[in-house]
Design a protein around this motif. Structure first.
Motif, mmCIF file in Angstrom:
data_model
loop_
_atom_site.group_PDB
_atom_site.id
_atom_site.type_symbol
_atom_site.label_atom_id
_atom_site.label_comp_id
_atom_site.label_asym_id
_atom_site.label_seq_id
_atom_site.Cartn_x
_atom_site.Cartn_y
_atom_site.Cartn_z
ATOM 1 N N LEU A 281 0.825 -1.211 0.000
ATOM 2 C CA LEU A 281 0.000 0.000 0.000
ATOM 3 C C LEU A 281 0.858 1.259 0.000
ATOM 4 C CD1 LEU A 281 -2.735 -1.154 2.517
ATOM 5 C CD2 LEU A 281 -3.096 -0.644 0.094
ATOM 6 N N SER A 282 2.013 1.192 0.663
ATOM 7 C CA SER A 282 2.909 2.346 0.675
ATOM 8 C C SER A 282 3.395 2.672 -0.736
ATOM 9 C CB SER A 282 4.093 2.074 1.598
ATOM 10 O OG SER A 282 5.016 3.144 1.561
ATOM 11 N N ASP A 283 3.744 1.627 -1.490
ATOM 12 C CA ASP A 283 4.165 1.838 -2.879
ATOM 13 C C ASP A 283 3.032 2.444 -3.700
ATOM 14 O OD1 ASP A 283 6.684 0.853 -2.437
ATOM 15 O OD2 ASP A 283 6.210 -1.174 -3.098
ATOM 16 N N LEU A 284 1.824 1.917 -3.517
ATOM 17 C CA LEU A 284 0.670 2.421 -4.266
ATOM 18 C C LEU A 284 0.350 3.860 -3.875
ATOM 19 C CD1 LEU A 284 -1.534 -0.791 -4.111
ATOM 20 C CD2 LEU A 284 -0.599 0.229 -6.188
ATOM 21 N N ALA A 285 0.528 4.191 -2.594
ATOM 22 C CA ALA A 285 0.303 5.568 -2.154
ATOM 23 C C ALA A 285 1.343 6.504 -2.758
ATOM 24 C CB ALA A 285 0.343 5.636 -0.629
ATOM 25 N N ASP A 286 2.608 6.040 -2.823
ATOM 26 C CA ASP A 286 3.667 6.858 -3.432
ATOM 27 C C ASP A 286 3.370 7.119 -4.903
ATOM 28 O OD1 ASP A 286 5.037 6.929 -1.063
ATOM 29 O OD2 ASP A 286 6.452 5.347 -1.592
ATOM 30 N N LEU A 292 -4.225 6.406 2.433
ATOM 31 C CA LEU A 292 -4.298 5.703 3.708
ATOM 32 C C LEU A 292 -4.689 6.687 4.803
ATOM 33 C CD1 LEU A 292 -1.039 3.551 3.462
ATOM 34 C CD2 LEU A 292 -3.378 2.830 2.981
ATOM 35 N N ALA A 293 -5.548 6.249 5.707
ATOM 36 C CA ALA A 293 -5.996 7.107 6.802
ATOM 37 C C ALA A 293 -6.261 6.244 8.034
ATOM 38 C CB ALA A 293 -7.253 7.871 6.407
ATOM 39 N N GLU A 294 -6.195 6.877 9.212
ATOM 40 C CA GLU A 294 -6.490 6.186 10.466
ATOM 41 C C GLU A 294 -7.916 6.505 10.890
ATOM 42 O OE1 GLU A 294 -4.462 4.012 11.931
ATOM 43 O OE2 GLU A 294 -3.032 4.350 10.285
ATOM 44 N N ARG A 295 -8.708 5.445 11.106
ATOM 45 C CA ARG A 295 -10.100 5.609 11.530
ATOM 46 C C ARG A 295 -10.403 4.596 12.627
ATOM 47 N NH1 ARG A 295 -13.214 5.739 5.645
ATOM 48 N NH2 ARG A 295 -11.942 7.395 4.695
ATOM 49 N N ASP A 296 -10.852 5.112 13.768
ATOM 50 C CA ASP A 296 -11.245 4.246 14.874
ATOM 51 C C ASP A 296 -10.156 3.232 15.213
ATOM 52 O OD1 ASP A 296 -13.744 5.525 14.935
ATOM 53 O OD2 ASP A 296 -14.540 4.154 13.407
ATOM 54 N N GLY A 297 -8.902 3.687 15.200
ATOM 55 C CA GLY A 297 -7.801 2.827 15.581
ATOM 56 C C GLY A 297 -7.341 1.852 14.512
ATOM 57 N N GLU A 298 -7.870 1.956 13.280
ATOM 58 C CA GLU A 298 -7.469 1.065 12.205
ATOM 59 C C GLU A 298 -6.990 1.874 10.998
ATOM 60 O OE1 GLU A 298 -9.391 -2.960 11.540
ATOM 61 O OE2 GLU A 298 -11.125 -1.701 12.010
ATOM 62 N N THR A 302 -8.108 3.604 0.708
ATOM 63 C CA THR A 302 -9.121 4.064 -0.240
ATOM 64 C C THR A 302 -8.464 4.271 -1.594
ATOM 65 O OG1 THR A 302 -10.238 5.262 1.545
ATOM 66 C CG2 THR A 302 -10.880 5.815 -0.713
ATOM 67 N N LEU A 303 -9.125 3.860 -2.647
ATOM 68 C CA LEU A 303 -8.604 4.077 -4.002
ATOM 69 C C LEU A 303 -8.844 5.514 -4.397
ATOM 70 C CD1 LEU A 303 -7.330 2.502 -6.421
ATOM 71 C CD2 LEU A 303 -9.655 2.311 -7.323
ATOM 72 N N ARG A 304 -7.806 6.184 -4.864
ATOM 73 C CA ARG A 304 -7.956 7.565 -5.337
ATOM 74 C C ARG A 304 -8.683 7.561 -6.672
ATOM 75 N NH1 ARG A 304 -2.858 11.393 -4.682
ATOM 76 N NH2 ARG A 304 -4.531 12.848 -5.172
ATOM 77 N N ARG A 305 -9.672 8.389 -6.787
ATOM 78 C CA ARG A 305 -10.492 8.460 -8.006
ATOM 79 C C ARG A 305 -10.012 9.583 -8.896
ATOM 80 N NH1 ARG A 305 -13.306 3.632 -8.028
ATOM 81 N NH2 ARG A 305 -14.135 3.213 -5.950
#
Length: 305
Positions: A281-286, A292-298, A302-305
């Motif tokens: 996911l880090s490669d895909l985010a780069d 990537l986001a933190e929500r409720d401790g997780e 999300t795919l960028r549109r």
């Protein structure tokens, strides 16, 4: 020269393509000793030694050669038999290359007053110096060369931008992409890309290839090339799982890693668990494909549109 390489993706800015490669190279590259000099004699020695010889063997031979003959006039004054014997002792291949290198040194001393000619055309007047070697010396010593087109460069251009397997097409593409007056850094960078990221078996993600976002091969998974006629294995590859991540996220608004992982691979867990998924996911985010986001401790992807 056209303003755009025909094979370059419509949304690809040529300047961005150039900057991405140069930045990648300058951030980290193999520290060969001949990359730390602009002495044309030392660069010529490295280029002649590197012909059909593994670079791991060349490094020690290069150091030993320069210890014995540190400057062009030292080599010119040497006994040819000693130079040939050195070449043979270090398993550097065809001994004719040693003879030609010795004679070229003599030409530089006797015909050019010890100063190397600077242009590719003039350098080809030296014994045993063909178009490729002349251009390499002009590029790396004087920053005055043309775009290098060797096997590695052809492979990169074919895979990344779909340049057809045609010498004229490769020459045009390489010339188009090289920034004007930047032959030293550009030719080093594009050859480094072919050497560490885009070899026979590609290492796109591992080597952080700067052209992934535009690359036809990376998008399609087809990494054949003029010198790589058989398709490297796709089944079980990192490319395959990247595609699965993108496909899975395309079907959902967002997924926590604990939900995404099992959808990407049935054996999710252990060595191929959350740490492995985060790397993917880090490669895909780069590459600007995933957020990537933190929500409720997780952590949620999300795919960028």
């Amino acid at each position: 020269m056209s303003e755009r390489l025909p094979e370059l993706a419509a949304d690809a800015d040529p300047d961005a393509v150039r900057e991405a490669l140069v930045s990648w190279y300058e951030a980290d590259h193999r520290a060969f000793p001949w990359r730390r000099t602009d002495d044309p004699y030392r660069i010529l020695v490295s280029e002649v030694m590197s012909q059909q010889t593994q670079l791991s063997r060349v490094e020690q031979a290069y150091a030993d050669f320069l210890d014995r003959w540190p400057a062009v006039d030292d080599l010119a004054a040497a006994d040819r038999g000693d130079v040939v014997a050195f070449w043979s002792d270090h398993s550097l291949g065809y001994n004719n290359r040693a003879k030609y290198l010795h004679e070229a040194a003599g030409q530089v001393v006797s015909e050019y007053d010890g100063e190397f000619p600077e242009s590719p055309d003039e350098l080809q007047e030296l014994m045993g110096v063909g178009p490729y070697t002349a251009n390499a010396v002009a590029s790396f010593a004087f920053n005055a060369g043309d775009a290098v087109v060797d096997t590695n460069v052809k492979r990169v251009l074919h895979r990344a931008f779909g340049v057809p397997d045609d010498d004229a097409a490769f020459e045009e593409a390489a010339t188009f992409l090289m920034p004007e007056g930047e032959s030293r850094v550009w030719n080093n960078a594009v050859m480094e890309l072919g050497g560490v990221a885009c070899g026979g078996t590609p290492r796109c993600d591992e080597a952080g290839c700067p052209w992934r976002r535009w690359c036809h091969a990376y998008e399609t998974g087809d990494f054949t090339a003029p010198d790589v006629p058989e398709q490297p294995s796709f089944e079980g590859s990192r490319r395959q799982f990247r595609g699965r991540v993108v496909g899975t996220l395309g079907e959902h608004d967002a997924l926590a890693l604990s939900e995404l992982g099992p959808r990407v691979r049935v054996d999710y867990g252990g060595d191929t668990g959350e740490e492995w998924l985060r790397g993917l996911l880090s490669d895909l985010a780069d590459d600007g494909l995933v957020e990537l986001a933190e929500r409720d401790g997780e952590t949620v992807a999300t795919l960028r549109r």
